[in-house]
Design a protein around this motif. Structure first.
Motif, PDB file in Angstrom:
ATOM      1  N   MET A   1       0.815  -1.202   0.000  1.00 53.30           N
ATOM      2  CA  MET A   1       0.000   0.000   0.000  1.00 53.30           C
ATOM      3  C   MET A   1       0.855   1.260   0.000  1.00 53.30           C
ATOM      4  O   MET A   1       0.467   2.288  -0.546  1.00 53.30           O
ATOM      5  CB  MET A   1      -0.886   0.009   1.240  1.00 53.30           C
ATOM      6  N   GLU A   2       2.064   1.155   0.629  1.00 55.30           N
ATOM      7  CA  GLU A   2       2.878   2.384   0.688  1.00 55.30           C
ATOM      8  C   GLU A   2       3.432   2.771  -0.684  1.00 55.30           C
ATOM      9  O   GLU A   2       4.044   3.814  -0.833  1.00 55.30           O
ATOM     10  CB  GLU A   2       4.021   2.243   1.724  1.00 55.30           C
ATOM     11  N   ASN A   3       3.217   1.905  -1.683  1.00 53.28           N
ATOM     12  CA  ASN A   3       3.700   2.241  -3.025  1.00 53.28           C
ATOM     13  C   ASN A   3       2.595   2.809  -3.927  1.00 53.28           C
ATOM     14  O   ASN A   3       2.765   2.928  -5.130  1.00 53.28           O
ATOM     15  CB  ASN A   3       4.313   1.011  -3.697  1.00 53.28           C
ATOM     16  N   ILE A   4       1.419   3.100  -3.339  1.00 56.76           N
ATOM     17  CA  ILE A   4       0.319   3.668  -4.141  1.00 56.76           C
ATOM     18  C   ILE A   4       0.240   5.172  -3.890  1.00 56.76           C
ATOM     19  O   ILE A   4       0.395   5.626  -2.753  1.00 56.76           O
ATOM     20  CB  ILE A   4      -1.030   3.011  -3.767  1.00 56.76           C
ATOM     21  N   ARG A   5       0.025   5.939  -4.955  1.00 53.47           N
ATOM     22  CA  ARG A   5      -0.195   7.385  -4.819  1.00 53.47           C
ATOM     23  C   ARG A   5      -1.447   7.747  -5.630  1.00 53.47           C
ATOM     24  O   ARG A   5      -1.498   7.473  -6.828  1.00 53.47           O
ATOM     25  CB  ARG A   5       0.989   8.181  -5.364  1.00 53.47           C
ATOM     26  N   ASN A   6      -2.442   8.342  -4.946  1.00 54.63           N
ATOM     27  CA  ASN A   6      -3.650   8.803  -5.663  1.00 54.63           C
ATOM     28  C   ASN A   6      -3.632  10.328  -5.703  1.00 54.63           C
ATOM     29  O   ASN A   6      -3.569  10.969  -4.656  1.00 54.63           O
ATOM     30  CB  ASN A   6      -4.910   8.353  -4.923  1.00 54.63           C
ATOM     31  N   PHE A   7      -3.688  10.892  -6.897  1.00 57.06           N
ATOM     32  CA  PHE A   7      -3.661  12.362  -6.972  1.00 57.06           C
ATOM     33  C   PHE A   7      -4.523  12.846  -8.133  1.00 57.06           C
ATOM     34  O   PHE A   7      -4.799  12.101  -9.078  1.00 57.06           O
ATOM     35  CB  PHE A   7      -2.221  12.866  -7.118  1.00 57.06           C
ATOM     36  N   CYS A   8      -4.965  14.109  -8.040  1.00 57.69           N
ATOM     37  CA  CYS A   8      -5.734  14.683  -9.151  1.00 57.69           C
ATOM     38  C   CYS A   8      -5.043  15.964  -9.612  1.00 57.69           C
ATOM     39  O   CYS A   8      -4.144  16.471  -8.940  1.00 57.69           O
ATOM     40  CB  CYS A   8      -7.175  14.963  -8.729  1.00 57.69           C
ATOM     41  N   ILE A   9      -5.469  16.446 -10.767  1.00 53.87           N
ATOM     42  CA  ILE A   9      -4.900  17.678 -11.307  1.00 53.87           C
ATOM     43  C   ILE A   9      -5.994  18.733 -11.290  1.00 53.87           C
ATOM     44  O   ILE A   9      -7.064  18.513 -11.875  1.00 53.87           O
ATOM     45  CB  ILE A   9      -4.414  17.450 -12.762  1.00 53.87           C
ATOM     46  N   ILE A  10      -5.760  19.858 -10.585  1.00 49.18           N
ATOM     47  CA  ILE A  10      -6.787  20.911 -10.566  1.00 49.18           C
ATOM     48  C   ILE A  10      -6.195  22.217 -11.093  1.00 49.18           C
ATOM     49  O   ILE A  10      -5.012  22.494 -10.887  1.00 49.18           O
ATOM     50  CB  ILE A  10      -7.367  21.126  -9.144  1.00 49.18           C
ATOM     51  N   ALA A  11      -7.021  22.993 -11.773  1.00 48.18           N
ATOM     52  CA  ALA A  11      -6.568  24.282 -12.309  1.00 48.18           C
ATOM     53  C   ALA A  11      -7.761  25.041 -12.868  1.00 48.18           C
ATOM     54  O   ALA A  11      -8.854  24.495 -12.990  1.00 48.18           O
ATOM     55  CB  ALA A  11      -5.542  24.065 -13.418  1.00 48.18           C
ATOM     56  N   HIS A  12      -7.524  26.298 -13.221  1.00 52.83           N
ATOM     57  CA  HIS A  12      -8.529  27.097 -13.916  1.00 52.83           C
ATOM     58  C   HIS A  12      -8.643  26.561 -15.345  1.00 52.83           C
ATOM     59  O   HIS A  12      -7.755  25.871 -15.822  1.00 52.83           O
ATOM     60  CB  HIS A  12      -8.067  28.563 -13.925  1.00 52.83           C
ATOM     61  N   ILE A  13      -9.736  26.895 -16.032  1.00 58.19           N
ATOM     62  CA  ILE A  13      -9.925  26.424 -17.412  1.00 58.19           C
ATOM     63  C   ILE A  13      -8.765  26.938 -18.293  1.00 58.19           C
ATOM     64  O   ILE A  13      -8.302  28.065 -18.120  1.00 58.19           O
ATOM     65  CB  ILE A  13     -11.304  26.892 -17.947  1.00 58.19           C
ATOM     66  N   ASP A  14      -8.258  26.064 -19.172  1.00 58.77           N
ATOM     67  CA  ASP A  14      -7.190  26.433 -20.119  1.00 58.77           C
ATOM     68  C   ASP A  14      -5.828  26.692 -19.508  1.00 58.77           C
ATOM     69  O   ASP A  14      -5.031  27.393 -20.099  1.00 58.77           O
ATOM     70  CB  ASP A  14      -7.590  27.681 -20.940  1.00 58.77           C
ATOM     71  N   HIS A  15      -5.546  26.148 -18.342  1.00 56.58           N
ATOM     72  CA  HIS A  15      -4.203  26.331 -17.793  1.00 56.58           C
ATOM     73  C   HIS A  15      -3.304  25.133 -18.100  1.00 56.58           C
ATOM     74  O   HIS A  15      -2.198  25.053 -17.584  1.00 56.58           O
ATOM     75  CB  HIS A  15      -4.255  26.612 -16.291  1.00 56.58           C
ATOM     76  N   GLY A  16      -3.818  24.188 -18.905  1.00 54.28           N
ATOM     77  CA  GLY A  16      -2.950  23.116 -19.395  1.00 54.28           C
ATOM     78  C   GLY A  16      -2.949  21.844 -18.579  1.00 54.28           C
ATOM     79  O   GLY A  16      -1.929  21.155 -18.487  1.00 54.28           O
ATOM     80  N   LYS A  17      -4.116  21.496 -17.944  1.00 58.15           N
ATOM     81  CA  LYS A  17      -4.180  20.247 -17.158  1.00 58.15           C
ATOM     82  C   LYS A  17      -4.039  19.026 -18.047  1.00 58.15           C
ATOM     83  O   LYS A  17      -3.230  18.152 -17.800  1.00 58.15           O
ATOM     84  CB  LYS A  17      -5.536  20.131 -16.435  1.00 58.15           C
ATOM     85  N   SER A  18      -4.872  18.982 -19.117  1.00 59.10           N
ATOM     86  CA  SER A  18      -4.912  17.765 -19.942  1.00 59.10           C
ATOM     87  C   SER A  18      -3.604  17.556 -20.689  1.00 59.10           C
ATOM     88  O   SER A  18      -3.176  16.422 -20.898  1.00 59.10           O
ATOM     89  CB  SER A  18      -6.088  17.836 -20.921  1.00 59.10           C
ATOM     90  N   THR A  19      -2.954  18.644 -21.094  1.00 64.21           N
ATOM     91  CA  THR A  19      -1.674  18.519 -21.813  1.00 64.21           C
ATOM     92  C   THR A  19      -0.608  17.958 -20.883  1.00 64.21           C
ATOM     93  O   THR A  19       0.192  17.109 -21.267  1.00 64.21           O
ATOM     94  CB  THR A  19      -1.234  19.900 -22.353  1.00 64.21           C
ATOM     95  N   LEU A  20      -0.619  18.441 -19.645  1.00 61.72           N
ATOM     96  CA  LEU A  20       0.358  17.934 -18.680  1.00 61.72           C
ATOM     97  C   LEU A  20       0.076  16.459 -18.361  1.00 61.72           C
ATOM     98  O   LEU A  20       1.007  15.662 -18.212  1.00 61.72           O
ATOM     99  CB  LEU A  20       0.317  18.766 -17.394  1.00 61.72           C
ATOM    100  N   ALA A  21      -1.218  16.103 -18.279  1.00 66.02           N
ATOM    101  CA  ALA A  21      -1.581  14.697 -18.038  1.00 66.02           C
ATOM    102  C   ALA A  21      -1.033  13.819 -19.177  1.00 66.02           C
ATOM    103  O   ALA A  21      -0.547  12.711 -18.943  1.00 66.02           O
ATOM    104  CB  ALA A  21      -3.093  14.557 -17.930  1.00 66.02           C
ATOM    105  N   ASP A  22      -1.104  14.340 -20.425  1.00 61.52           N
ATOM    106  CA  ASP A  22      -0.549  13.604 -21.574  1.00 61.52           C
ATOM    107  C   ASP A  22       0.932  13.301 -21.358  1.00 61.52           C
ATOM    108  O   ASP A  22       1.402  12.192 -21.610  1.00 61.52           O
ATOM    109  CB  ASP A  22      -0.683  14.425 -22.866  1.00 61.52           C
ATOM    110  N   ARG A  23       1.675  14.336 -20.897  1.00 62.77           N
ATOM    111  CA  ARG A  23       3.129  14.148 -20.698  1.00 62.77           C
ATOM    112  C   ARG A  23       3.394  13.126 -19.598  1.00 62.77           C
ATOM    113  O   ARG A  23       4.297  12.303 -19.708  1.00 62.77           O
ATOM    114  CB  ARG A  23       3.801  15.472 -20.325  1.00 62.77           C
ATOM    115  N   LEU A  24       2.625  13.172 -18.506  1.00 69.55           N
ATOM    116  CA  LEU A  24       2.825  12.210 -17.408  1.00 69.55           C
ATOM    117  C   LEU A  24       2.627  10.789 -17.917  1.00 69.55           C
ATOM    118  O   LEU A  24       3.385   9.877 -17.585  1.00 69.55           O
ATOM    119  CB  LEU A  24       1.852  12.495 -16.260  1.00 69.55           C
TER     120      LEU A  24
END
Length: 595
Positions: A1-24
């Motif tokens: 369990m100590e090797n699991i990380r749950n996280f989300c990406i939050i931001a204002h509209i058009d600040h590049g969340k989905s593009t950064l998710a693509d890179r990850l």
């Protein structure tokens, strides 16, 4: 369990969340080069066309750091204020959040409100400065804003670029270092929180969950606490780019369950899953029920399609838990549904999705908000539809919902924005300069004034720079009247609106003029009237199409012509008393865009 990380990406509209998710996803080799495309998590056509995220998307990645293997569960969330419910649900399934700020635009209203959501759930926040490669980026100035907002150290802020991929490895390392591993007891009875669900026409309903305590095994008998129904876990697994079946999903992990559920009402987002043999004592505190802001009627174009529309709405509600609806009937449009939406964009998206995903062409009525009406006998009524309002002689007072609006803008647009808000009956409560040229304005406004075109106007006068966010306040008494639109002396209930007395005259006049342009001419004269109670406040007339009945009379006595004209007049009168007027869908939509 100590090797699991749950996280989300939050931001204002058009600040590049989905593009950064693509890179990850690319840097953790979750997606092969061949399958890679821009905004890979936005799988709806609508999302790709408009370039916005509508649904939050969960995906699992594997990452290796210093020889240790980690499992990262990422949830990409929407940034528009209308979809903040999606964000609150995603946050409930995480322990950490990447707060992304555009280095060129700085902190905006939705950044702040999403941040408060995350802090309210005790998430670990990792601030990231995105779009650092833009020529217009001001990294130092924006870092100052972030330090002031979060109270973090300057060196904690990571600089990155979703487009070029700069700084992505540092982000992955920071996620492993800073985000806490999920807490939970693997030996306790199973508790899993449902945070989303989708409908698959072959497999039934698929629920997405996060396990807080215990483990779930394939084929096990499970129970949904809120509905009390029991099912077999036919297939469980984790969410990769495609769903990957597993034999068991353990504590702290995010996964999906398919149990052959056919009925949409049996799965509630925020419900808890537990095992049948060893059930848990009580459910997990889910998230509060959604509060719809805007109400509108949705009717099938053909009344025979009512049942099919109900079926489509149920499936759509699975995928979008913030949609609420109940059946209603209208004299002009037949049977349909009264729907609650989180905002105008949400309403537009739902209408688009009904047309694309379910081939349902629908008519949408004028949107409004819900009011409280108090009768002279002291009874309190909830009014979602203007036609439910009691007559004026039975009415004590009407209360309407107010909101606290937070607008962040460049200081040069302050004057124009103030006059827009005050024109919408807003009261300025606070004005703070965040930096020398960025100002935060706080208004208290009636929600009914902003549901039409407020957001569009705000964007227009601020050249797209102002950002807008709101929270509901209480209900306040207001001088509201019901404005009816009469066509050929018949009220059209789908066009009636509750409106402040000061604006009623203007609004009625505009609607009448607009309808005159849009309703096709008939063989008889059609009066269009706006009325408050029995008092007509505005009128336009659509002239009749006339056939020249005197064409065959050349010369001769005038009485022959008069006789023909009188006969035509009688016919028109008879036609008008039985004739009904078809209202095109464009007329309903045009009322929203009155200016």
């Amino acid at each position: 369990m100590e090797n699991i990380r749950n996280f989300c990406i939050i931001a204002h509209i058009d600040h590049g969340k989905s593009t950064l998710a693509d890179r990850l996803l690319e840097y953790t080799n979750t997606i092969s080069k061949r399958d890679m495309q821009a905004q890979v998590l936005d799988d709806m056509d609508l999302e790709k066309e408009r370039g916005i995220t509508i649904k939050s998307h969960a995906i699992q990645m594997d990452y290796e750091l210093n020889g240790k293997k980690y499992v990262l569960n990422l949830i990409d969330t929407p940034g528009h204020v209308d979809f903040s419910y999606e964000v609150s649900r995603s946050i409930a399934a995480c322990e950490g959040a990447l707060l992304i700020v555009d280095a060129a635009q700085g902190i905006q209203a939705q950044t702040i409100s999403n941040l408060y959501l995350a802090l309210g759930n005790d998430l670990e926040i990792i601030p990231i400065l995105n779009k650092i490669d833009l020529p217009s980026a001001e990294p130092e100035a924006v870092k100052d804003q972030i330090v002031e907002l979060l109270g973090c150290k300057r060196e904690d802020i990571l600089a990155a670029s979703g487009k070029t991929g700069m700084g992505v490895h540092e982000i992955l390392a920071a996620i492993v270092d800073r985000v806490p591993a999920p807490k939970g007891d693997p030996k306790a009875p199973l508790q899993a929180l449902i945070f989303d669900s989708v409908y698959n026409s072959f497999r039934g309903i698929i629920a997405y969950f996060k396990i807080v305590n215990g483990t779930i095994k394939k084929g096990e008998k499970v129970k949904f606490l809120a509905t009390g129904k029991e099912y077999n876990a036919d297939e469980i697994g984790v969410l990769r780019l495609k769903q990957e079946p597993r034999n068991e999903v353990k504590t702290g992990d995010v996964g999906y369950i398919i149990s052959g559920i056919k009925d949409a009402r049996e799965v509630k987002v925020g419900d808890t899953i537990t095992t049948f043999l060893n059930p848990c004592e009580k459910g997990i505190q889910g998230f509060e029920d959604v509060k719809p802001m805007v109400f509108a009627g949705i009717y099938p174009v053909d009344t025979d399609d009512f049942e099919e529309l109900r079926y489509s709405m149920e499936k759509l509600q699975l995928n979008d838990a913030s949609l609420t609806w109940e059946p209603e009937a209208s004299a002009a449009l037949g049977f349909g549904f009264r729907c609650g939406f989180l905002g105008m964009l949400h309403m537009e998206i739902i209408q688009e999705r009904l047309e694309r995903e379910f081939n349902m062409t629908v008519i949408t009525t004028v949107p409004n908000v819900s009011y409280f009406a108090y009768t002279t006998k002291g009874v309190k009524l909830t009014v979602n539809n203007p036609s439910d309002l009691p007559d004026a002689n039975f009415l004590e007072k009407v209360e309407e919902p107010y909101i606290r609006a937070q607008i962040i803008t460049k200081s040069e647009f302050t004057g124009a924005i103030m006059s827009l808000c005050i024109g919408k009956r807003g009261i300025l409560t606070n004005q703070v300069y965040l930096t020398t040229d960025r100002v935060e304005l706080m208004f208290e406004m009636p929600l009914g004034e902003i549901v039409f075109d407020f957001y569009d106007k705000l964007k227009t006068i601020s050249k797209g720079y102002a950002s807008f966010d709101y929270q509901p306040l209480e209900y306040r008494a207001s001088h509201l009247v019901k404005l009816d639109i009469l066509l050929n002396s018949e009220p059209v209930d789908a066009l009636s609106a509750l409106i402040h007395r000061d604006n009623a005259h203007n609004f009625g006049k505009k609607i009448c003029e607009k309808l005159k342009e849009l309703i096709p001419r008939q063989q008889f004269e059609i009066p269009i009237q706006a009325a408050i109670g029995a008092k007509i406040i505005s009128r336009e007339t659509i002239r009749a199409l006339r056939k020249d009945v005197t064409a065959k009379c050349y010369g001769g006595d005038i009485s022959r012509k008069r006789k023909l004209l009188e006969k035509q007049k009688e016919g028109k009168k008879r036609m008008r008393s039985v004739g009904n007027v078809e209202i095109p869908q464009s007329a309903f939509m045009a009322v929203l865009k009155l200016d």
